[in-house]
Design an enzyme around this catalytic site. Sequence first.
Site, PDB file in Angstrom:
ATOM      1  N   HIS A  98    -103.268  63.227-123.472  1.00 24.53           N
ATOM      2  CA  HIS A  98    -103.001  63.289-124.909  1.00 24.53           C
ATOM      3  C   HIS A  98    -103.681  64.467-125.620  1.00 24.53           C
ATOM      4  CE1 HIS A  98    -101.519  60.294-128.221  1.00 24.53           C
ATOM      5  NE2 HIS A  98    -101.002  61.495-128.365  1.00 24.53           N
ATOM      6  N   HIS A 123    -105.278  53.591-128.634  1.00 31.53           N
ATOM      7  CA  HIS A 123    -106.526  54.222-129.086  1.00 31.53           C
ATOM      8  C   HIS A 123    -106.284  55.019-130.366  1.00 31.53           C
ATOM      9  CE1 HIS A 123    -106.418  53.971-124.627  1.00 31.53           C
ATOM     10  NE2 HIS A 123    -107.618  53.435-124.801  1.00 31.53           N
ATOM     11  N   HIS A 138    -108.873  64.125-124.472  1.00 35.33           N
ATOM     12  CA  HIS A 138    -107.685  63.361-124.905  1.00 35.33           C
ATOM     13  C   HIS A 138    -108.042  62.292-125.941  1.00 35.33           C
ATOM     14  CE1 HIS A 138    -107.645  59.775-121.781  1.00 35.33           C
ATOM     15  NE2 HIS A 138    -108.842  60.000-122.260  1.00 35.33           N
ATOM     16  N   ASP A 227     -99.848  54.306-123.220  1.00 34.33           N
ATOM     17  CA  ASP A 227    -100.794  53.183-123.171  1.00 34.33           C
ATOM     18  C   ASP A 227    -100.749  52.342-124.443  1.00 34.33           C
ATOM     19  OD1 ASP A 227    -102.649  54.236-125.086  1.00 34.33           O
ATOM     20  OD2 ASP A 227    -103.847  55.201-123.537  1.00 34.33           O
TER      21      ASP A 227
HETATM   22  N1  ARG Z   1    -105.343  59.470-125.102  1.00 39.73           N
HETATM   23  C1  ARG Z   1    -106.059  58.502-124.600  1.00 39.73           C
HETATM   24  N2  ARG Z   1    -105.607  57.749-123.642  1.00 39.73           N
HETATM   25  N3  ARG Z   1    -107.279  58.332-125.106  1.00 39.73           N
HETATM   26  C2  ARG Z   1    -108.239  57.382-124.621  1.00 39.73           C
HETATM   27  C3  ARG Z   1    -109.550  57.585-125.280  1.00 39.73           C
HETATM   28  C4  ARG Z   1    -110.567  56.561-124.857  1.00 39.73           C
HETATM   29  C5  ARG Z   1    -111.899  56.638-125.612  1.00 39.73           C
HETATM   30  N4  ARG Z   1    -111.720  56.291-126.994  1.00 39.73           N
HETATM   31  C6  ARG Z   1    -112.515  58.015-125.483  1.00 39.73           C
HETATM   32  O1  ARG Z   1    -112.616  58.715-126.459  1.00 39.73           O
HETATM   33  O2  ARG Z   1    -112.905  58.403-124.411  1.00 39.73           O
HETATM   34 MN    MN Z   2    -103.849  58.705-126.857  1.00 38.88          MN
HETATM   35 MN    MN Z   3    -104.309  55.880-125.541  1.00 38.48          MN
END
Ligand code: ARG
Ligand code: MN
Ligand code: MN
Length: 298
Positions: A98, A123, A138, A227
Amino acid sequence: MKPITVIGVPLDLGAGRRGVDMGPSAIRYANLHEKLTKLGFDVEDIGNLSVPTLETYKVIDPNLKYLDEIVAVNEKLAETVSETVERGRFPLVLGGDHSIAIGTIAGVAKHHRKLGVIWFDAHGDLNTHETTPSGNIHGMSLAASLGYGHEELVNCGGYAPKVSPENVVIIGPRELDPGERKLIKELGIRVFTMHDIDRIGMARVMEEALKVVTNGTDGVHLSLDLDGLDPKDCPGVGTPVVGGITYRESHLAMEMLAEAKVLTSAEFVEVNPILDNGNKTAKVAVALVGSAFGEIVL
Ligand SMILES: NC(=[NH2+])NCCC[C@H](N)C(=O)O
Ligand SMILES: [Mn+2]
Ligand SMILES: [Mn+2]
């Protein structure tokens, strides 16, 4: 019907687990081109951007893993997306993790200075290098697009910010870090959590979300993280969270977007074929693309 340009970004440096680099192939393998062609679109696929391999690089800052490489890919993506818009075509970007939203949005917002953004995700991706629990970029892409975080991420495409908080909606989150909750409150971002979807239903959520992203805007971008859906339907993602949006609810959301005829760009990210079950997640991605581009049964 605007002609569509498909752009693959096989980047996995922004995610904690390997495999999303194969996302663009998996989505193409699930017959994306055929789906869009059957719907009557003029589709051009310009292939994948070239992306560095993880083994070639070292983590320098553990709070911003692979920053330089991710910035380089996103600068290239921003250019490619911007050229696509200039050529009068709809950019459809395939991830990749992402973090590529930073480049996609940088390319699009250049031409749509009042861009609405629908962030469909488990998220918030609203961390910065100061709040990240993982160092994975991401998890920072929406923050960067809003002007928060490391300057090289924030200034992708040579300008910032890309979008304003009042034009952004997040749909489907069920895992937010403390720094993300704080930023949501500070900026007043509209968020429709799983609680809201359970309570008022996806139809009303989308009605409200569409109001937010079309109010005074000159374009709407869909950033769809697979997700966001429930892992039962989309097991092939690196950061699954139980209790997600169902297959039906996501189709309804895409169909309502298509009916509203407001989309000007889209990206489908975080498909991880290594963790998938028979390319199920990529197939869902293609089915959702179909609905977002107007596919109906009758
Ligand atoms: N694009 C995604 N799947 N993001 C997941 C992020 C998970 C968590 N909030 C982090 O900053 O590490
Ligand atoms: Mn994401
Ligand atoms: Mn996500």
